[in-house]
Scaffold this active site. Sequence first.
Site, PDB file in Angstrom:
ATOM      1  N   GLU A  69      -3.156 -28.047  38.054  1.00 53.67           N
ATOM      2  CA  GLU A  69      -3.770 -29.305  37.603  1.00 53.67           C
ATOM      3  C   GLU A  69      -5.018 -29.050  36.760  1.00 53.67           C
ATOM      4  O   GLU A  69      -6.046 -29.707  36.944  1.00 53.67           O
ATOM      5  CB  GLU A  69      -4.120 -30.192  38.799  1.00 53.67           C
ATOM      6  CG  GLU A  69      -2.915 -30.601  39.622  1.00 53.67           C
ATOM      7  CD  GLU A  69      -3.236 -31.669  40.652  1.00 53.67           C
ATOM      8  OE1 GLU A  69      -4.388 -31.730  41.112  1.00 53.67           O
ATOM      9  OE2 GLU A  69      -2.337 -32.447  41.003  1.00 53.67           O
ATOM     10  N   GLU A 110       4.808 -32.087  42.827  1.00 51.72           N
ATOM     11  CA  GLU A 110       4.277 -32.553  44.109  1.00 51.72           C
ATOM     12  C   GLU A 110       4.622 -34.020  44.311  1.00 51.72           C
ATOM     13  O   GLU A 110       3.965 -34.897  43.751  1.00 51.72           O
ATOM     14  CB  GLU A 110       2.744 -32.378  44.170  1.00 51.72           C
ATOM     15  CG  GLU A 110       2.292 -30.936  44.199  1.00 51.72           C
ATOM     16  CD  GLU A 110       0.768 -30.796  44.258  1.00 51.72           C
ATOM     17  OE1 GLU A 110       0.084 -31.731  44.708  1.00 51.72           O
ATOM     18  OE2 GLU A 110       0.277 -29.734  43.837  1.00 51.72           O
TER      19      GLU A 110
END
Length: 729
Positions: free
Chosen positions: A184, A253
Amino acid sequence: MASALRKKMIFLLVIICLSWVFEVEARVSYDNRAIIINGRRRILISGSIHYPRSTPEMWPDLIQKAKNGGLDVIQTYVFWNGHEPSPGKYYFEGRYDLVQFIKLVQKAGLYVHLRIGPYVCAEWNFGGFPVWLKYVPGIVFRTDNQPFKAAMEKFTQKIVNMMKSENLFEPQGGPIILSQIENEYEIVENSFGDAGKSYARWSANMAVGLKTEVPWVMCKQGDALDPIINSCNGFYCENFLPNRDNKPKMWTEAWTGWLLKFGGPAPYRPVEDLAFAVTRFIQNKGSYINYYMYHGGTNFGRTAGGPFIATSYDYDAPLDEYGLTREPKHSHLRDLHTTIRLCEPALVSANPVRTSVGRKQEAHVFNTKSGVCAAFLANYDPQYFVNVTFRGRQYGLPPWSISILPHCQEATFNTARVRAASLDVKMEFAKKFSWESYTEGVPSTDDMNSFVAHGLLEQLNVTRDTSDYLWYTTNVNIRKDDGFLNYGDFPILKVSSAGHALQVFINGELSGTAYGRLANPKLKFSDKVTLKAGINKISLLSVTVGLPNVGLHFEKWNVGVLGPVTLEGLSGRTLDFSKWKWSYKTGLEGETLGLYSFKGSSSVKWAKGSSVRKEQALTWYKTIFDAPEGKDPLALDMSSMGKGQIWINGQSIGRHWPAHKASGGCSQCSYSGTFLENKCLRGCGDASQKWYHVPRSWLRPKGNLLVVFEEQGGDPTGISLMRRTIQKD
Ligand code: GAL
């Protein structure tokens, strides 16, 4: 002669062709529809199981249950600080035996997605970074900084080489089909300006240069360089688009619940909503989904991130913290996966055609040239049941649900119709203990293990995170003519700390405690303190509760008593201790003595019977017990205790803090498809975590040593060992 030569040539040609075919087949690649393994496009269902969050003895069962749940892939991060506790000293044993974990996944016939990071976030201490990295001269984390890049590259290379030498990448015959670099990064990239951009590029090139021969992923990285695939993380990802037309749509995710913090309520996610989100992703061309977490497990020892991440990392995952299936979540998702599998031939070959079949209803149809068909009928209305007509037939759709028609005719699965049965899992009392206690004193300023410095020192700089605890001690001389002594009033001690918890002792007695809040770990202590005329000893025990795992500039983070520390209310004077001489001691006396181990525990005299101390700060408790029979998972009910740490046979099962009740923010789930509104929270007013997992494999049949360190005071006679049992009718 000529014909022999011809035969030889043909033979050679066949060999060359075969090896070419073999090479092509043994490759993992991708196109805009899917990951391609051995020449086959796949819809891949994956689940996160982080190996150090369970014990090696639990791994085979967890992996098997994941397989039974319809998973194709196990995804895990790699935990740098667990593998390289000091520079160049590597550890790959026990819960950190990564190779063994991957080989078990392979043995079960599943693939692996290896998220090397090495920044992982993951509610893991310091986001996975070793704390020693903070002290590498000139380091700036996660940007175009030479010392950081050198360390990151070295570790990434170490892992890749280890995987290669064990033949674990798919083209080598192993199970690893995907890797990940960074995590991320885009969220922080801009704050580093151009250096952020060049670091993102460097990470990508460095990873690709390692030649794993399987695709790399950068999650949430819109500017991921080719050939790296950018992917989505979130509660919903159907609207996510890869940054290039040639990349498959991946969801690294899919949050099955959420993390738990001490002081926070317990997050949960109904399986109906999760199944809906996953199916929405699939009907919108998604071809890889990873459940984060499929098994959350436990933050053993001091591995929890922070501050205040709880010891349980249950995550409301399909396999609960203890490794039992959570029902109906596990089975409903399994049924979904079975249905998706039936649709796979259509999903990987056709582009979906979307049509409206109502105001808030849609049909997504995958129809291949060869006539294979799969359809999805979606009702986005969170409240109303709706009947829709599709290809001349009526279908009833519950609110917020999707029906799947594997052959475009029969709806064999609806995300909101849960057929799987619930399982009644309970905590059953197994035994109480008979305790001995040892209360440690505050350290004296001439303690052998302490040193003296002028001014207040930053905590990590002193402890290097070898312990949660750092003692700051100073002496103050109170004069007879100091006003409060004459008038019976006491001065006020004020302490400012960068976090996370603080206990104040005056002349060896606990005077007060203060904690940072979830929203802000910085804390201020301000209270009257009982002083006497003459020398008074002020001892501050500063406590960390997991180092942060998110954010920028890890190199700059501070914890501990940074000041000011003042004493106000003396007649005519305020004392500022901030620049005084302080004595420092890392860790507790009991930690130094190893009171949690069999050997260390015999180094002090323990109080027994009626002399056992209760509700006493800084107290160690020990007991010897036999393991309860059977195989049910075990947990300690710590409700009667305050805050501290627990060890079984010398191994730390983590921090306990049942005294911290969940406050505020409990909410019912609301289905509107956005991030925040879907955090469903419960348990307000209760201990955020009262049960603490005791892995069966850490126990022997008889004579187990259980040690609890209690910081603030508790009643050990209230501690119970519980069995987690599945109730059968
Ligand atoms: C994500 C992160 C994960 C984990 C998750 C929350 O943003 O990539 O590592 O921290 O949030 O559980």
